[in-house]
Design a protein around this motif. Structure first.
Motif, PDB file in Angstrom:
ATOM      1  N   HIS A  97      21.682  12.539  12.903  1.00 14.48           N
ATOM      2  CA  HIS A  97      21.008  13.301  11.859  1.00 14.48           C
ATOM      3  C   HIS A  97      21.550  12.883  10.495  1.00 14.48           C
ATOM      4  CE1 HIS A  97      20.035  17.418   9.859  1.00 14.48           C
ATOM      5  NE2 HIS A  97      19.123  16.492   9.593  1.00 14.48           N
ATOM      6  N   SER A 136      19.634  11.603  -0.108  1.00 13.22           N
ATOM      7  CA  SER A 136      19.773  12.385  -1.342  1.00 13.22           C
ATOM      8  C   SER A 136      20.105  11.451  -2.502  1.00 13.22           C
ATOM      9  CB  SER A 136      20.872  13.439  -1.186  1.00 13.22           C
ATOM     10  OG  SER A 136      22.137  12.828  -0.954  1.00 13.22           O
ATOM     11  N   GLN A 161      11.771   9.822  -0.607  1.00 13.53           N
ATOM     12  CA  GLN A 161      11.804  11.263  -0.842  1.00 13.53           C
ATOM     13  C   GLN A 161      10.744  12.014  -0.059  1.00 13.53           C
ATOM     14  OE1 GLN A 161      11.497  11.088  -5.168  1.00 13.53           O
ATOM     15  NE2 GLN A 161      13.689  11.516  -5.387  1.00 13.53           N
ATOM     16  N   LYS A 162      10.011  11.310   0.831  1.00 16.19           N
ATOM     17  CA  LYS A 162       9.003  11.978   1.647  1.00 16.19           C
ATOM     18  C   LYS A 162       9.641  13.022   2.551  1.00 16.19           C
ATOM     19  CE  LYS A 162       5.217   9.901   0.368  1.00 16.19           C
ATOM     20  NZ  LYS A 162       4.103  10.664  -0.276  1.00 16.19           N
ATOM     21  N   SER A 163      10.821  12.694   3.083  1.00 15.48           N
ATOM     22  CA  SER A 163      11.533  13.633   3.944  1.00 15.48           C
ATOM     23  C   SER A 163      13.021  13.439   3.729  1.00 15.48           C
ATOM     24  CB  SER A 163      11.175  13.395   5.414  1.00 15.48           C
ATOM     25  OG  SER A 163      11.972  14.227   6.256  1.00 15.48           O
ATOM     26  N   ALA A 164      13.739  14.525   3.521  1.00 14.58           N
ATOM     27  CA  ALA A 164      15.175  14.421   3.291  1.00 14.58           C
ATOM     28  C   ALA A 164      15.932  14.144   4.577  1.00 14.58           C
ATOM     29  CB  ALA A 164      15.689  15.709   2.650  1.00 14.58           C
ATOM     30  N   ASP A 165      15.316  14.445   5.716  1.00 14.13           N
ATOM     31  CA  ASP A 165      15.998  14.306   7.007  1.00 14.13           C
ATOM     32  C   ASP A 165      15.424  13.138   7.797  1.00 14.13           C
ATOM     33  OD1 ASP A 165      17.696  16.921   7.223  1.00 14.13           O
ATOM     34  OD2 ASP A 165      15.741  17.565   6.510  1.00 14.13           O
ATOM     35  N   ILE A 166      16.304  12.263   8.272  1.00 14.31           N
ATOM     36  CA  ILE A 166      15.900  11.193   9.174  1.00 14.31           C
ATOM     37  C   ILE A 166      16.892  11.150  10.329  1.00 14.31           C
ATOM     38  CG2 ILE A 166      14.817   9.808   7.366  1.00 14.31           C
ATOM     39  CD1 ILE A 166      17.289   8.075   7.303  1.00 14.31           C
ATOM     40  N   TRP A 167      16.515  10.434  11.383  1.00 17.59           N
ATOM     41  CA  TRP A 167      17.368  10.317  12.570  1.00 17.59           C
ATOM     42  C   TRP A 167      17.606   8.850  12.851  1.00 17.59           C
ATOM     43  CZ3 TRP A 167      19.402  14.611  14.942  1.00 17.59           C
ATOM     44  CH2 TRP A 167      18.876  15.839  14.530  1.00 17.59           C
ATOM     45  N   LYS A 221       2.036   6.879   8.617  1.00 14.93           N
ATOM     46  CA  LYS A 221       1.574   8.242   8.849  1.00 14.93           C
ATOM     47  C   LYS A 221       0.778   8.754   7.663  1.00 14.93           C
ATOM     48  CE  LYS A 221       3.324  12.834  10.059  1.00 14.93           C
ATOM     49  NZ  LYS A 221       4.540  13.636  10.370  1.00 14.93           N
ATOM     50  N   GLU A 222       1.248   8.435   6.445  1.00 12.49           N
ATOM     51  CA  GLU A 222       0.573   8.927   5.247  1.00 12.49           C
ATOM     52  C   GLU A 222      -0.821   8.333   5.090  1.00 12.49           C
ATOM     53  OE1 GLU A 222       1.241   9.064   0.384  1.00 12.49           O
ATOM     54  OE2 GLU A 222       2.837   8.357   1.719  1.00 12.49           O
ATOM     55  N   LYS A 239      20.770  12.738   6.100  1.00 12.65           N
ATOM     56  CA  LYS A 239      20.023  13.273   4.961  1.00 12.65           C
ATOM     57  C   LYS A 239      20.013  12.241   3.833  1.00 12.65           C
ATOM     58  CE  LYS A 239      20.770  18.238   5.669  1.00 12.65           C
ATOM     59  NZ  LYS A 239      19.335  18.598   5.654  1.00 12.65           N
TER      60      LYS A 239
END
Length: 206
Positions: free
Chosen positions: A172, A176, A155-161, A2-3, A174
């Motif tokens: 869900h 960290s 660290q691009k997104s703290a939330d993944i599924w 995506k980036e 996180k």
């Protein structure tokens, strides 16, 4: 992808292969993080050669149980049962056990097109999932030159599924406390203290 606005990957790219598809980068499983005595410790699965007495049960209140290692001396009498779903936390000469908490929810299967249960899609089923509020620790072994790239990627997104039934709220997760440590090893014993022993034990986890 995506980036960098990529629709597909070039699997012949040397950097891509080094980061994700060959032995230069190793992604270790995420195991339960023990919180005993105010110390955080990545636990390990129990070897398949470990057995316990059939009637011995682990609970939050149990103090000790006897564990038999059949790779050393297989018992010829008595009944024993494999220690399933238990994680090992090594400390001193004792073995501390931790177990992930799970939650079982009841669901009514629905017809995806109609958005409701039907005669064919109305049965009730159970969903067994890892309960919320628990911390698991994973490890990536990589070249030092790749460490910062992988750290930034995490660290691009703290939330993944993760997993299925995400629309029902499952999976869900996180991310960290991402950090780099060039002194890490799985058993917390320096390499120079693991040599010159008469007996070598290799433990394989399934």
């Amino acid at each position: 992808m995506k980036e960098y606005h990529l629709s597909d990957l070039d699997l012949n790219d040397d950097v891509l292969k080094r980061l994700f598809f060959d032995k230069n980068t190793c992604y270790l499983n995420g195991y339960l993080l023990s919180q005993k005595e105010n110390q955080e410790k990545r636990t390990l699965p129990v070897p398949l050669s470990w057995f316990k007495d059939k009637d011995s049960q682990l609970s939050d209140n149990s103090s000790r149980i006897t564990v038999y290692d059949f790779s050393i001396n297989e018992a010829k009498t008595g009944k024993h049962k494999v220690c399933w779903r238990i994680f090992l936390d090594r400390k001193r000469v004792e073995l501390h056990f931790a177990k992930e908490k799970r939650r079982i929810n009841i669901h009514n299967r629905r017809d995806r097109e109609k958005g409701r249960s039907s005669q064919e899609e109305g049965e009730i089923f159970c969903y067994d999932a890892i309960d919320t509020g628990q911390v698991f620790q994973a490890v990536i072994l990589c070249h030092e030159a790749d460490a910062d790239f992988l750290k930034n990627l995490l660290q691009k997104s703290a939330d993944i599924w993760l997993g299925g039934s995400q629309s029902a709220g499952y999976g869900h997760t996180k991310i960290s406390d991402v950090n780099c440590d060039d002194t890490w090893n799985e058993i917390n014993i320096p390499v120079n203290e693991r040599i010159n022993h008469e007996c070598l034990t290799i433990t394989l986890f399934e």
